[in-house]
Design a protein around this motif. Structure first.
Motif, PDB file in Angstrom:
ATOM      1  N   ASN A 225       0.571   4.667  -0.178  1.00 57.88           N
ATOM      2  CA  ASN A 225      -0.616   5.771  -0.128  1.00 57.88           C
ATOM      3  C   ASN A 225      -2.013   5.241   0.124  1.00 57.88           C
ATOM      4  O   ASN A 225      -2.747   5.716   0.676  1.00 57.88           O
ATOM      5  N   LEU A 229      -5.471   6.019   2.730  1.00 53.23           N
ATOM      6  CA  LEU A 229      -6.769   6.708   2.509  1.00 53.23           C
ATOM      7  C   LEU A 229      -8.115   6.337   3.213  1.00 53.23           C
ATOM      8  O   LEU A 229      -8.103   5.193   3.479  1.00 53.23           O
ATOM      9  N   GLY A 233     -11.388   8.623  -0.292  1.00 54.71           N
ATOM     10  CA  GLY A 233     -10.491   9.426  -0.077  1.00 54.71           C
ATOM     11  C   GLY A 233      -9.717   9.652  -1.663  1.00 54.71           C
ATOM     12  O   GLY A 233     -10.033   9.058  -2.677  1.00 54.71           O
ATOM     13  N   LEU A 235      -6.034  10.307  -3.806  1.00 57.44           N
ATOM     14  CA  LEU A 235      -4.668  10.705  -3.866  1.00 57.44           C
ATOM     15  C   LEU A 235      -4.174  11.312  -5.062  1.00 57.44           C
ATOM     16  O   LEU A 235      -4.797  11.062  -6.123  1.00 57.44           O
ATOM     17  N   ALA A 257     -12.005   4.794  -3.383  1.00 58.46           N
ATOM     18  CA  ALA A 257     -10.965   5.785  -3.319  1.00 58.46           C
ATOM     19  C   ALA A 257     -10.563   6.281  -4.939  1.00 58.46           C
ATOM     20  O   ALA A 257     -11.030   5.506  -5.910  1.00 58.46           O
TER      21      ALA A 257
END
Length: 326
Positions: A225, A229, A233, A235, A257
């Motif tokens: 995951n 990104l 980003g 998650l 992230a």
């Protein structure tokens, strides 16, 4: 007396049985709902198996969302009255003919929806909105990767993200679920059993990655995951395996992230009230405009809650399983 689904010990779906229970009365800030339909969720399956800790003070019984008619209101409730058609985000107890819930967790049934359709969305809508809108801040023009597009949360999340103008990439566990996802506003759908979602996501975004990911798989997908990104980003993990794993923080730091892990059921009532207000304001109009449609896989009578659990556990559903009551 009324009836509700209960179980005496954790186990297979056969432990669920319909039993008589005492009549309920709402507290000062609560409403009593005569339930006509209740959504079935993966958290219900986990609780039935004994693998989901129930928050302190939760009503007895399974069921995190319902739709029905208000039968009575507490003395301090002014926003609702007896006879109102409503749906509600619950902390438990939805598999029943009656449920008591804080008034701030109640929403109007969207215009044009049946009670069965209305019962399919409170928990998933609140989950999706609280995570993708309130935490990740997903907006029009951004991109999002949604895992499990064939499930209740995934089916709702893909439609909501497309409705607000985001670009949606999704994974699903079969070709038929991939095809279903493509009818819900998804621009790229990936069968995770036969394809690499990291490569597919990066290819679909020109190597940039996505701005947000909604994940129901957990630990096994963490590293992949993060590699999917974009810079800055986010998650969000909302389910799946929480097994401890090793992870290279450089993958996260190099993207600036962030990762959030959330659960909806155990949140304080004040937080749920804020989420429900946001869904009422921002999501219900999309449903009423036809931009988000309820996706119902199967409907079972309340007495057949065990069969409903079997259907969801089989892993072949597209959308929600709902119990019809009364």
């Amino acid at each position: 007396m009324s009836s509700a689904i209960r179980f005496d010990r954790p186990g297979a779906p056969e432990v669920l049985r319909l039993v008589p229970v005492d009549h309920l009365e709402p507290g000062p800030t609560e409403v009593l709902i005569a339930v006509e339909a209740a959504g079935v969720n993966n958290a219900d399956l986990l609780e039935r198996r004994g693998h989901y800790p129930v928050p302190p003070g939760a009503p007895a019984g399974l069921g995190l969302e319902c739709a029905g008619t208000i039968a009575a209101v507490g003395r301090e409730v002014t926003a609702w009255k007896a006879g109102d058609r409503v749906c509600a985000l619950l902390t438990g107890g939805g598999y029943a003919e009656q449920v008591v819930v804080p008034a701030v967790q109640v929403m109007p049934v969207p215009r044009g929806l049946t009670m069965i359709e209305a019962a399919s969305f409170p928990e998933v809508a609140c989950t999706v909105y609280s995570n993708l809108a309130m935490i990740a801040g997903l907006t029009a023009g951004q991109s999002v990767l949604i895992h499990g597009a064939g499930g209740g949360i995934g089916a709702f999340a893909t439609q909501w993200a497309a409705a607000i103008g985001a670009r949606v990439i999704a994974t699903a566990g079969s070709d038929s679920k991939v095809e279903a996802a493509l009818t819900m506003g998804v621009s790229k759908a990936i069968n995770y059993r036969t394809g690499d979602f990291v490569t597919a996501t990066l290819n679909a975004t020109g190597g940039r990655g996505v701005d947000a990911i909604l994940d129901v798989v957990g630990a096994p997908y963490l590293e992949r995951n993060v590699r999917s990104l974009a810079a800055d980003g986010h998650l969000i993990v909302i389910g799946g395996s929480m097994t401890p794993i090793s992870f290279d923080l450089w993958e996260l730091a190099s993207r600036r992230a962030s990762v959030s892990a959330t659960m909806l059921r155990g949140r304080p009532t004040a937080q749920k009230a804020e989420i429900v207000a946001g869904v009422t304001r921002d999501v219900i109009p999309l449903i009423e405009a036809g931009k988000i449609r309820p996706v119902i896989d199967a409907v079972f009578p309340l007495a057949q809650a065990g069969r409903a659990h079997e259907r969801l556990e089989a892993g072949q559903t597209v959308g929600k399983v709902v119990l019809e009551i009364g």
